[in-house]
Design an enzyme around this catalytic site. Sequence first.
Site, PDB file in Angstrom:
ATOM      1  N   HIS A   1       0.862  -1.173   0.000  1.00 23.27           N
ATOM      2  CA  HIS A   1       0.000   0.000   0.000  1.00 23.27           C
ATOM      3  C   HIS A   1       0.907   1.234   0.000  1.00 23.27           C
ATOM      4  O   HIS A   1       0.768   2.141   0.799  1.00 23.27           O
ATOM      5  CB  HIS A   1      -0.915  -0.002   1.229  1.00 23.27           C
ATOM      6  CG  HIS A   1      -2.117   0.880   1.083  1.00 23.27           C
ATOM      7  ND1 HIS A   1      -2.188   2.128   1.639  1.00 23.27           N
ATOM      8  CD2 HIS A   1      -3.284   0.705   0.423  1.00 23.27           C
ATOM      9  CE1 HIS A   1      -3.358   2.675   1.360  1.00 23.27           C
ATOM     10  NE2 HIS A   1      -4.041   1.834   0.617  1.00 23.27           N
TER      11      HIS A   1
ATOM     12  N   THR B   1      -2.313   2.381  -5.006  1.00 19.56           N
ATOM     13  CA  THR B   1      -2.551   2.831  -3.644  1.00 19.56           C
ATOM     14  C   THR B   1      -3.377   4.120  -3.605  1.00 19.56           C
ATOM     15  O   THR B   1      -3.045   5.084  -4.292  1.00 19.56           O
ATOM     16  CB  THR B   1      -1.189   3.137  -2.981  1.00 19.56           C
ATOM     17  OG1 THR B   1      -0.337   2.040  -3.187  1.00 19.56           O
ATOM     18  CG2 THR B   1      -1.354   3.411  -1.502  1.00 19.56           C
ATOM     19  N   GLU B   2      -4.436   4.122  -2.814  1.00 19.02           N
ATOM     20  CA  GLU B   2      -5.267   5.307  -2.615  1.00 19.02           C
ATOM     21  C   GLU B   2      -5.745   5.899  -3.943  1.00 19.02           C
ATOM     22  O   GLU B   2      -5.964   7.096  -4.060  1.00 19.02           O
ATOM     23  CB  GLU B   2      -4.521   6.391  -1.816  1.00 19.02           C
ATOM     24  CG  GLU B   2      -3.980   5.921  -0.470  1.00 19.02           C
ATOM     25  CD  GLU B   2      -5.047   5.766   0.608  1.00 19.02           C
ATOM     26  OE1 GLU B   2      -6.217   6.119   0.338  1.00 19.02           O
ATOM     27  OE2 GLU B   2      -4.720   5.281   1.694  1.00 19.02           O
ATOM     28  N   MET B   3      -5.890   5.045  -4.954  1.00 15.59           N
ATOM     29  CA  MET B   3      -6.370   5.470  -6.283  1.00 15.59           C
ATOM     30  C   MET B   3      -5.435   6.478  -6.939  1.00 15.59           C
ATOM     31  O   MET B   3      -5.845   7.261  -7.798  1.00 15.59           O
ATOM     32  CB  MET B   3      -7.771   6.088  -6.210  1.00 15.59           C
ATOM     33  CG  MET B   3      -8.824   5.132  -5.751  1.00 15.59           C
ATOM     34  SD  MET B   3      -9.193   3.933  -7.027  1.00 15.59           S
ATOM     35  CE  MET B   3     -10.413   2.974  -6.183  1.00 15.59           C
TER      36      MET B   3
ATOM     37  N   TRP C   1      -7.942   9.551  -4.178  1.00 16.92           N
ATOM     38  CA  TRP C   1      -9.353   9.652  -3.799  1.00 16.92           C
ATOM     39  C   TRP C   1      -9.528  10.337  -2.449  1.00 16.92           C
ATOM     40  O   TRP C   1     -10.556  10.229  -1.830  1.00 16.92           O
ATOM     41  CB  TRP C   1     -10.048   8.296  -3.873  1.00 16.92           C
ATOM     42  CG  TRP C   1      -9.647   7.250  -2.853  1.00 16.92           C
ATOM     43  CD1 TRP C   1      -8.610   7.317  -1.980  1.00 16.92           C
ATOM     44  CD2 TRP C   1     -10.287   5.994  -2.617  1.00 16.92           C
ATOM     45  NE1 TRP C   1      -8.547   6.186  -1.225  1.00 16.92           N
ATOM     46  CE2 TRP C   1      -9.574   5.343  -1.589  1.00 16.92           C
ATOM     47  CE3 TRP C   1     -11.390   5.345  -3.170  1.00 16.92           C
ATOM     48  CZ2 TRP C   1      -9.936   4.084  -1.114  1.00 16.92           C
ATOM     49  CZ3 TRP C   1     -11.736   4.092  -2.687  1.00 16.92           C
ATOM     50  CH2 TRP C   1     -11.022   3.473  -1.672  1.00 16.92           C
TER      51      TRP C   1
END
Lengths: 418, 442
Positions: free
Chosen positions: B109, B145-147, B298
């Site tokens: 991540h 990761t995290e869009m 995001w």
Amino acid sequence: MRALMLGWEFPPHILGGLGTASYGLTKGMAKQEDMEILFVIPKPWGDEDQSFLKIIGCNNTPIVWRDVSWETAKERLEKYMNPEEYFWMRDNIYADFNYMTTNDLGCLEFSGRYPNNILEETNNYSIVTGVIARTYKYDIIHAHDWLTYSSGLHAKSVSGKPLVIHVHATEFDRSRGKPNPIVYGIEKNGMDHCDHIICVSNLTRKTVIENYNQPEWKVSTVHNAVEPLSPEIEAIERISGVKEKVITFLGRITMQKGPEFFVDAATQVLKRTKHIRFVMAGSGDMMNQMIRLVADRGIADRFHFTGFLRGEQVYEMLKSSDVYVMPSVSEPFGISPLEAMQCNVPSIISYQSGCAEILNNVIKTNYWDVDAMADAMYSICTYPGMAEFLKEEGKREVDNIVWEDAGKKVRAIYDSLV
Amino acid sequence: MKTICFYFQIHQPYRLKRYRFFNIGRDHYYYDDYSNEDIIQQIAARSFIPANRMLLDLINAYKGKFKFALSVSGVALDQMEIYTPEVIDGLKELSRTGAVEFLAETYSHSLSSLIDPIEFQSQVQQQTQKIKLLFDQEPKVLRNTEMIYSDDIAEMAYNMGYTKMISEGAKVILSWRSPNYVYKSENQPNMKLLLRNSQFSDDISLRFSDYTWKEYPLTAEKYISWIAATSPQEEVFNIFMNYETFGNLQPSHSGIFEFMKALPKFAFDRGIEFSTPSQIMDTHKPVGTVSVPLPISWSDEERDLSRWLGNKLQKSAFNTLYEVSERVRLANDRRLKKDWQYLQSSDHFYYMSTKHFYDGSMHSKFSPYQSPYDAFNNYMNVLSDFIDRVKAQFPDSVDNEELNSLLTTIHNQEREIKKLQSELKKVLTENEEKLVEKTSRK
């Protein structure tokens, strides 16, 4: 709106934070157009800045009628005030104080410091306030710290005007929870009979409510602020005699300030790295004890004492530091971290300090958590990202904390009482 | 035909223990086992386990017509293997139904896509291997990761063999356009994109139990009617959220599970289907291109990277970490490599965010630290120890390139020796044969 303020210190001759706070607050309030301030102090030196308020000295206020000629009055008092006011005040002597030791002008002597007979001096201050309170016109009385609370009550009983007391510190802070009963009594009496209480932090407000049994509605918080640095001070350069990073404790070396925690944290840091020096600047009743402690810990080669610093020396010290530490056990507000931040010095403060309530860009630890404090010291000295961030963001933050805003809050309290 | 594309994300970082500078050089174990175990078990009990069961029931009830996608970070899987294996069993069951698509992402991540393409590629590989091992699927769609997404990342992903990605339908890249279509990347036209519909997603994940929201309470019927009411050309509804929405972010007493159970029925009644991301991108043509010069995510109003790399603390920690990446890749120490994975989790940088000082939002309830400075301190202390260990692997005086060639030589040496040995053997046997021949001739 005219306020009669009762204080103990006023710059440039100050001994602690109270004078700085009095100056900043009055200057911030004077920016309000219709605000006039009369500021009473025990002993003016004549070089105070009177451009935005008027200073009245207790030691220039007659309490015994003496036949003084205009010339004498002019010669002796011109430096401090309009001599005419001496005669106005003389007309308001309200009792026979001939039994007291007064000088040829009929005035009492004041030290203007914190002498051993401080109770006597506060009592004298109250006697003098009786004359001042009868002489001048004002809408509100504002008393700073316990030294002037009884005088404030005296003025209130004379004039019937509302009394605001400003708590810069309580006896609980000064004594680490073992208050002197006489001082506590004076504080409690002042708080019980005044109309409103202003505290310099929520921490102090809590103490006032819990330890002095005050109702919550009567107590407000107005956080202190800090004066912008003057160009002369801005111009002071870093004096770098040593290559190592310098971590500084600056303040009175007393129980309240937690100096021993600083020494302990320094010991921890020096166990790991030798490239940091520690400075304890200031003086106080625990200084000798601290010197012994440092020797005992075997770190005296990296740990330095400067003794008392005055005026510009304070800023020279700050500007030559890489980290400023204030491990206070109980600090009502604590203005010095703000001053350090103004000088671009990252600060470590204890959660037990009032200023921790308004500062974001500092590192906060518990005063007793020596490991955390040592860790923070090490981090600022070792990781450039941290030091850079705290310097820049800290400076930006502190530049937005101005006395004018504090002044407006105080004014709102006045308006609600008058 | 309208179709809903559900995607759920599972991630939990390895939180670091309180690591003072005295520990540097003495203590090489960095993790707070107690709180990691405690947190993941609590979330599993409240969210993952009941959610797995609910979704499995839905798939069975609708005979595979209810579908969705999932991704689970490698660090979360590592923790679940130790602390909550029953969650992995549940996910395996879901995978076996064939109605659940697992997506590729970074193992840690991590934010490696922003600084270190080689690391990014290797992490995605590690992740897909792990997914293959546990769930017997080969992910075809990449979710960073995290869009986090940008043109450069699309290019990198394409070079790694991916032609499908999902990301955020951020205003800055779409402006007036709707996220309810398939798009493609402008600089890499072979890269198809699904973009999150933040409104429909946040209605569930953020606002579901918000009493002050004017649409409260949200029912499945109302929600489906909103989707049905969109214009007929809009066919794809990308509802992407954290898996913890079920039971943790939205507590079970808010009715979130009942909402979800009712949703498919109302959807099928209105002729709305469910699909997985790769199905959609296989069957729909992109309607337009999106160009994303600066990375989006995001998170936050701004949908940028400010939560992780917004201040100097975060940037300095981030750069310090990746300065050693090449050395770590050269090393062989397994424990060192594991630590390298765990230290890269974006969460460590998230804890250092100072945004809440200014935008008024509270300091993250997810942060185990009292302040961002605390987070930075602790992380940097751990990192200092880690870097010392990395440097101890090989002498500092040798630079990376030289080291690499030396390692190759050493590595090849072995092969060379083996080759020569076998040659020698051959020659020896030949000689022997000749000798035997000679003697026999004599």
